[in-house]
Design a protein around this motif. Structure first.
Motif, mmCIF file in Angstrom:
data_model
loop_
_atom_site.group_PDB
_atom_site.id
_atom_site.type_symbol
_atom_site.label_atom_id
_atom_site.label_comp_id
_atom_site.label_asym_id
_atom_site.label_seq_id
_atom_site.Cartn_x
_atom_site.Cartn_y
_atom_site.Cartn_z
ATOM 1 N N ARG A 149 -20.984 13.379 15.144
ATOM 2 C CA ARG A 149 -21.531 13.826 13.857
ATOM 3 C C ARG A 149 -22.627 14.857 14.065
ATOM 4 N NH1 ARG A 149 -26.023 12.573 11.528
ATOM 5 N NH2 ARG A 149 -26.405 10.652 12.675
ATOM 6 N N GLN A 150 -23.547 14.570 14.975
ATOM 7 C CA GLN A 150 -24.653 15.482 15.228
ATOM 8 C C GLN A 150 -24.181 16.788 15.862
ATOM 9 O OE1 GLN A 150 -27.326 12.921 17.442
ATOM 10 N NE2 GLN A 150 -28.388 12.303 15.556
ATOM 11 N N ALA A 151 -23.167 16.711 16.726
ATOM 12 C CA ALA A 151 -22.613 17.919 17.335
ATOM 13 C C ALA A 151 -22.024 18.849 16.282
ATOM 14 C CB ALA A 151 -21.555 17.551 18.375
ATOM 15 N N LYS A 152 -21.523 18.267 15.199
ATOM 16 C CA LYS A 152 -20.976 19.048 14.086
ATOM 17 C C LYS A 152 -22.069 19.480 13.110
ATOM 18 C CE LYS A 152 -16.656 18.970 15.185
ATOM 19 N NZ LYS A 152 -15.964 20.210 15.517
ATOM 20 N N GLY A 153 -23.327 19.063 13.385
ATOM 21 C CA GLY A 153 -24.444 19.445 12.522
ATOM 22 C C GLY A 153 -24.412 18.764 11.167
ATOM 23 N N MET A 154 -23.855 17.569 11.103
ATOM 24 C CA MET A 154 -23.719 16.861 9.832
ATOM 25 C C MET A 154 -24.718 15.714 9.735
ATOM 26 S SD MET A 154 -19.581 16.634 9.644
ATOM 27 C CE MET A 154 -19.475 16.291 7.909
ATOM 28 N N SER A 155 -25.240 15.494 8.544
ATOM 29 C CA SER A 155 -26.070 14.323 8.284
ATOM 30 C C SER A 155 -25.155 13.141 7.985
ATOM 31 C CB SER A 155 -26.998 14.577 7.095
ATOM 32 O OG SER A 155 -26.245 14.605 5.894
ATOM 33 N N LEU A 156 -25.724 11.945 8.007
ATOM 34 C CA LEU A 156 -24.948 10.758 7.617
ATOM 35 C C LEU A 156 -24.434 10.906 6.196
ATOM 36 C CD1 LEU A 156 -26.922 7.701 9.037
ATOM 37 C CD2 LEU A 156 -24.533 8.233 9.427
ATOM 38 N N ARG A 157 -25.258 11.410 5.315
ATOM 39 C CA ARG A 157 -24.844 11.570 3.917
ATOM 40 C C ARG A 157 -23.702 12.574 3.782
ATOM 41 N NH1 ARG A 157 -28.292 8.492 1.172
ATOM 42 N NH2 ARG A 157 -30.469 8.400 1.802
ATOM 43 N N GLU A 158 -23.766 13.681 4.533
ATOM 44 C CA GLU A 158 -22.698 14.682 4.479
ATOM 45 C C GLU A 158 -21.376 14.104 4.982
ATOM 46 O OE1 GLU A 158 -24.793 18.970 5.200
ATOM 47 O OE2 GLU A 158 -24.758 17.579 6.890
ATOM 48 N N LEU A 159 -21.415 13.437 6.138
ATOM 49 C CA LEU A 159 -20.186 12.857 6.674
ATOM 50 C C LEU A 159 -19.667 11.772 5.746
ATOM 51 C CD1 LEU A 159 -18.032 12.654 8.821
ATOM 52 C CD2 LEU A 159 -19.524 11.088 10.092
ATOM 53 N N GLY A 160 -20.572 10.958 5.228
ATOM 54 C CA GLY A 160 -20.158 9.908 4.295
ATOM 55 C C GLY A 160 -19.475 10.470 3.068
ATOM 56 N N ALA A 161 -20.046 11.540 2.503
ATOM 57 C CA ALA A 161 -19.445 12.164 1.318
ATOM 58 C C ALA A 161 -18.070 12.729 1.636
ATOM 59 C CB ALA A 161 -20.363 13.263 0.780
ATOM 60 N N LYS A 162 -17.930 13.369 2.785
ATOM 61 C CA LYS A 162 -16.641 13.948 3.162
ATOM 62 C C LYS A 162 -15.601 12.892 3.505
ATOM 63 C CE LYS A 162 -18.205 18.446 4.607
ATOM 64 N NZ LYS A 162 -18.072 19.508 5.587
ATOM 65 N N ALA A 163 -16.062 11.789 4.095
ATOM 66 C CA ALA A 163 -15.140 10.738 4.538
ATOM 67 C C ALA A 163 -14.893 9.664 3.486
ATOM 68 C CB ALA A 163 -15.684 10.088 5.806
ATOM 69 N N GLY A 164 -15.627 9.728 2.370
ATOM 70 C CA GLY A 164 -15.451 8.718 1.332
ATOM 71 C C GLY A 164 -16.078 7.390 1.695
ATOM 72 N N LEU A 165 -17.128 7.433 2.521
ATOM 73 C CA LEU A 165 -17.835 6.226 2.938
ATOM 74 C C LEU A 165 -19.299 6.348 2.547
ATOM 75 C CD1 LEU A 165 -16.358 5.952 6.526
ATOM 76 C CD2 LEU A 165 -15.777 4.504 4.577
ATOM 77 N N SER A 166 -19.929 5.230 2.337
ATOM 78 C CA SER A 166 -21.342 5.258 1.959
ATOM 79 C C SER A 166 -22.222 5.559 3.167
ATOM 80 C CB SER A 166 -21.760 3.923 1.342
ATOM 81 O OG SER A 166 -21.827 2.928 2.343
ATOM 82 N N TYR A 167 -23.383 6.094 2.876
ATOM 83 C CA TYR A 167 -24.398 6.342 3.904
ATOM 84 C C TYR A 167 -24.687 5.049 4.670
ATOM 85 C CZ TYR A 167 -29.185 6.872 5.653
ATOM 86 O OH TYR A 167 -30.297 6.873 6.434
ATOM 87 N N GLY A 168 -24.841 3.953 3.947
ATOM 88 C CA GLY A 168 -25.149 2.662 4.558
ATOM 89 C C GLY A 168 -24.062 2.185 5.504
ATOM 90 N N SER A 169 -22.799 2.365 5.112
ATOM 91 C CA SER A 169 -21.679 1.951 5.974
ATOM 92 C C SER A 169 -21.702 2.711 7.294
ATOM 93 C CB SER A 169 -20.341 2.186 5.284
ATOM 94 O OG SER A 169 -20.194 1.343 4.183
ATOM 95 N N LEU A 170 -21.872 4.029 7.195
ATOM 96 C CA LEU A 170 -21.905 4.833 8.419
ATOM 97 C C LEU A 170 -23.120 4.506 9.277
ATOM 98 C CD1 LEU A 170 -20.681 8.306 7.155
ATOM 99 C CD2 LEU A 170 -19.503 6.748 8.693
ATOM 100 N N ALA A 171 -24.251 4.258 8.648
ATOM 101 C CA ALA A 171 -25.461 3.902 9.393
ATOM 102 C C ALA A 171 -25.231 2.606 10.175
ATOM 103 C CB ALA A 171 -26.649 3.764 8.455
ATOM 104 N N GLN A 172 -24.543 1.645 9.554
ATOM 105 C CA GLN A 172 -24.256 0.383 10.237
ATOM 106 C C GLN A 172 -23.306 0.591 11.409
ATOM 107 O OE1 GLN A 172 -23.020 -2.463 7.300
ATOM 108 N NE2 GLN A 172 -25.128 -3.070 6.877
ATOM 109 N N VAL A 173 -22.311 1.466 11.243
ATOM 110 C CA VAL A 173 -21.390 1.764 12.339
ATOM 111 C C VAL A 173 -22.162 2.404 13.490
ATOM 112 C CG1 VAL A 173 -19.449 3.219 13.060
ATOM 113 C CG2 VAL A 173 -19.322 1.946 10.909
ATOM 114 N N GLU A 174 -23.021 3.371 13.179
ATOM 115 C CA GLU A 174 -23.779 4.046 14.228
ATOM 116 C C GLU A 174 -24.725 3.091 14.955
ATOM 117 O OE1 GLU A 174 -25.679 7.682 13.051
ATOM 118 O OE2 GLU A 174 -23.748 8.716 12.840
#
Length: 110
Positions: free
Chosen positions: A23-48
């Motif tokens: 995610r960071q290599a692509k220059g994306m924030s958790l919120r950006e990736l979450g919005a693009k992937a259809g997942l919540s910020y919280g879900s991605l934060a827990q995965v990370e």
């Protein structure tokens, strides 16, 4: 080979670190990736942080083919696949153009 949560070969924290790295290599924030992937910020934060799992592939560029249960699905940028990891599936590139996807596939955590 199947690796289950609790097995020596499964490291949720390592998987989470790799998701963060990509995610960071692509220059994306958790919120950006979450919005693009259809997942919540919280879900991605827990995965990370290695606290949750999911099976999700999000297409950043190109047109990969996702085969799910023997059925092919042509995907394009912005599209995604979210499924149980126990369902037979694969992703491939049948074209000459580059395909870039973010793919997270982890066993279910108990």
């Amino acid at each position: 080979m199947s690796v289950e949560h609790g097995d020596p070969g499964f490291d949720a924290a390592a998987i989470g670190r790799r998701v963060r790295q990509v995610r960071q290599a692509k220059g994306m924030s958790l919120r950006e990736l979450g919005a693009k992937a259809g997942l919540s910020y919280g879900s991605l934060a827990q995965v990370e942080r290695g606290l949750s799992s999911l099976a999700h592939t999000y297409v950043l560029e190109g047109e990969p083919v996702a085969t799910v249960n023997g059925v092919d699905h042509l995907l394009g940028p912005g599209e995604s696949v979210h499924l149980r990891s126990s369902i037979p599936h694969s992703i491939r590139n049948d074209r000459t153009a580059t395909v870039t996807v973010v793919s997270v596939l982890t066993p279910r955590l108990s």
